[in-house]
Scaffold this active site. Structure first.
Site, PDB file in Angstrom:
ATOM      1  N   GLY A   1       7.340 -25.009  43.392  1.00 22.97           N
ATOM      2  CA  GLY A   1       7.950 -23.697  43.519  1.00 22.97           C
ATOM      3  C   GLY A   1       6.959 -22.591  43.838  1.00 22.97           C
ATOM      4  N   SER A   2       7.222 -21.419  43.292  1.00 21.30           N
ATOM      5  CA  SER A   2       6.474 -20.226  43.680  1.00 21.30           C
ATOM      6  C   SER A   2       5.020 -20.217  43.251  1.00 21.30           C
ATOM      7  CB  SER A   2       7.181 -18.976  43.140  1.00 21.30           C
ATOM      8  OG  SER A   2       8.420 -18.800  43.782  1.00 21.30           O
ATOM      9  N   THR A   3       4.594 -21.192  42.448  1.00 25.92           N
ATOM     10  CA  THR A   3       3.154 -21.276  42.180  1.00 25.92           C
ATOM     11  C   THR A   3       2.398 -21.512  43.484  1.00 25.92           C
ATOM     12  OG1 THR A   3       3.349 -23.651  41.717  1.00 25.92           O
ATOM     13  CG2 THR A   3       3.434 -22.155  39.828  1.00 25.92           C
ATOM     14  N   PHE A   4       3.083 -22.078  44.502  1.00 25.78           N
ATOM     15  CA  PHE A   4       2.446 -22.314  45.803  1.00 25.78           C
ATOM     16  C   PHE A   4       2.162 -21.010  46.536  1.00 25.78           C
ATOM     17  CE2 PHE A   4       2.085 -26.680  45.761  1.00 25.78           C
ATOM     18  CZ  PHE A   4       1.778 -27.215  47.010  1.00 25.78           C
ATOM     19  N   LYS A   5       2.793 -19.920  46.118  1.00 26.08           N
ATOM     20  CA  LYS A   5       2.511 -18.629  46.760  1.00 26.08           C
ATOM     21  C   LYS A   5       1.073 -18.200  46.494  1.00 26.08           C
ATOM     22  CE  LYS A   5       7.356 -17.321  46.621  1.00 26.08           C
ATOM     23  NZ  LYS A   5       8.433 -16.609  45.905  1.00 26.08           N
TER      24      LYS A   5
END
Length: 575
Positions: free
Chosen positions: A296-300
């Site tokens: 999820g948004s940890t990849f941002k």
């Protein structure tokens, strides 16, 4: 004439001499003393034959013992293993002596009676299979490995001929479930089949045993980088969090950002290495390293670092997030859209899918793949633990795939790989292979690979801190320890489609953020609201869990708290 010895000389027999001798033999009469003497000789001969047979039988049995693994046989004893210690010398795994029950069937007098007597202590031995085995002429038969001292005493007191015990080494894990996924476990023969136990066997211990040094005592202990105190905290907090947020699983990692040492790593549901059968449950998976997930948004964190490091995006740039982004027939929306132009810091703290996607498009597909490869997210994590899964990558890299990957969908990696890549973003730009063994900073620098610039790392640390003070990571803040972090809430795929009510949450934290020493990653699988009416996003649950871990382990790790505002340089952010 040839001379012969006297006792070989020949005297010619004549009829006269022969005739003279015959009457003398007939005239001889045996006395009573002669009869008695002969009987004594016969008795002595008989006794000699009996004792000779007994001695011969004993010798043969002794030789058979050696050949079939009887008492004293080296082949029956399980291999000795070195102790496994944490970084502070606390014992994580050690050998203890235990007794195993075996039989020498050819010495069992009454197999039926022996079977019944054994069943009075060990009911599982009271069957026809055991009775048949005890009726054979085999030299050796295991009946039960690792009996308890009480069982050993009870069976010993039965006095069953041919039933004996052998002392063996058995592995014991004082930390139990707390350390199970790291230490791993051994099989009944004390051979490592999981975790560090298997790694040690594969590296050298298995060869040592194969050369015949199975019972080598006083092996040098193996020291890990793990801190048992920190491990206990992480295990407790993720287990508590799983219950508190009604999740089906959870995982946690504490990584030294400067050395790559895994200080703590655990997953729940867990298993007890003292009872390895629990590990056969498919749900008892080490999700920290052997499970792959869309993070999820940890990849941002990685997409933003990629964009800044490429030189194509600057920290004060802005991107249009006023409306949804449409690509290949699909629509990309924000979870809580601001519907306006957003700066790079705003994109990060508001976790904007649209703004992140536009940054990825600016770098391009080739640049995106190169960067993810560079920080290790497209390869298996190189470390000692055997249970490490390969990432699941897109089969075909299209614009739509590049966009979804930018915010953590369409690519599945292990939490360990995520933590290692995040540490590289935080520590000044060096990718360090994670290790479960002690490693100094100098050693780490000698093998580290620069994957982004120091300036990019500095800007990313600023954004991480900003997200905790102004954005979705507020619940992770711990006074004095200057935490930076990024949330991630990923919808789970159910029956080939993303589910709107099942998610996997994560939070990446680094502290102290101005010069991070440690990185913490927490993952929750399918969390639900703690109470009706509450949210279930990462900012509500995994951020709180990460903060709880940091508040407890930071003093243990010797991180000095600071309560000044040095280094806090907020920039203007439009809300």
């Amino acid at each position: 004439m040839r001379l012969l010895p006297a006792f070989l000389s020949k005297t010619p027999r004549t009829a006269k001499t022969a005739g003279a001798a015959a009457p003398a033999r007939k005239a001889r009469v045996r006395s009573p003393g002669d009869v008695t003497s002969g009987r004594v000789v016969l008795a002595m001969l008989a006794f000699g034959l009996v004792y000779g047979a007994i001695i011969t039988r004993l010798v043969l049995l002794g030789v058979a013992d050696e050949a079939t693994g009887g008492l004293g046989s080296r082949g029956m004893t399980a291999s000795s293993r070195p102790d496994i210690l944490d970084r502070n010398g606390e014992v994580l795994a050690t050998d203890i002596k235990t007794a195993s029950l075996y039989a020498e069937p050819r010495r069992v007098v009454d197999p039926d009676e022996a079977t019944e007597m054994l069943a009075s202590v060990l009911p599982e031995l009271g069957n026809d299979k055991v009775r048949t085995a005890l009726s054979s002429q085999a030299g050796f038969l295991w009946l039960k490995r690792e009996v308890t001292p009480e069982q050993q005493e009870q069976i010993f007191n039965l006095g069953i001929p041919g039933i004996k015990f052998e002392s063996e080494s058995r592995r014991f894990y004082p930390g139990g479930r707390t350390v199970g996924y790291v230490t791993g476990h051994v099989n009944i023969d004390n051979k490592g089949i999981a975790g560090i136990e298997k790694y040690v066997d594969d590296q050298w211990l298995g060869d040592l045993h194969a050369l015949g040094f199975a019972s080598t005592p006083n092996l040098e202990p193996i020291r890990l980088a793990m801190d048992l105190r920190v491990q206990h905290v992480v295990h407790h907090e993720i287990a508590t969090g799983m219950q508190r947020y009604h999740a089906i699983a959870a995982a946690g990692i504490v990584l030294n950002a400067k050395t790559g040492e895994v200080v703590a790593m655990t997953s729940v549901p867990d298993y007890d290495p003292n009872n390895p059968a629990e590990a056969l449950d498919p749900n008892r998976l080490n999700r920290a390293s052997a499970g792959v997930f869309e993070m999820g948004s940890t990849f941002k964190l990685f997409t933003t670092a990629m964009a800044l490091d490429s030189g194509l995006v600057r920290l004060n740039d802005s991107f249009d997030a006023r409306s949804a982004l449409r690509v290949g027939g699909f629509t990309i929306n924000d979870f809580h859209g601001k519907h306006r132009v957003l700066t790079v810091p705003e994109i990060f703290i508001y976790s904007s899918n649209i703004g992140t996607a536009r940054q990825a498009l600016k770098v391009g597909l080739k640049g995106q793949q190169e960067f993810l490869k560079r920080i290790g997210l497209m390869d298996k994590v190189p470390t000692e633990l055997p249970e490490v899964a390969l990432p699941i990558l897109p089969r075909r890299w299209s614009d739509l795939v590049g966009i979804t990957v930018s915010f953590g969908h369409g690519i599945s990696v292990t939490p360990l790989a995520t933590a290692v890549a995040a540490a590289a973003i935080m520590n000044g730009g060096y990718l360090l292979p994670p290790t479960f063994f002690p490693r100094s900073e100098a050693e780490a620098q000698s093998i580290g690979k620069r994957v982004l610039s120091e300036q990019t790392s500095k800007e990313m640390r600023y954004l991480m801190r900003l997200n905790v003070t102004k954005g979705s990571g507020k619940r992770a803040d711990v006074p004095g320890y200057r935490v930076g972090g990024k949330t991630g809430t990923a919808e789970k795929v159910v029956n080939g489609r993303y589910s709107s009510n099942k998610r996997r949450n994560a939070f990446i934290a680094a502290f102290p953020i101005e010069d991070p020493e440690y990185l913490v990653l927490v993952v929750l699988d399918e969390p639900e609201p703690e109470k009706p009416g509450m949210g279930a996003t990462a900012g509500v649950n995994t951020a709180q869990m990460a903060g709880a871990i940091i508040s407890r382990v930071a003093p243990m790790l010797g991180v000095t708290p600071r309560f000044d505002n040095d280094g806090e340089q907020p920039i203007a952010v439009n809300y």
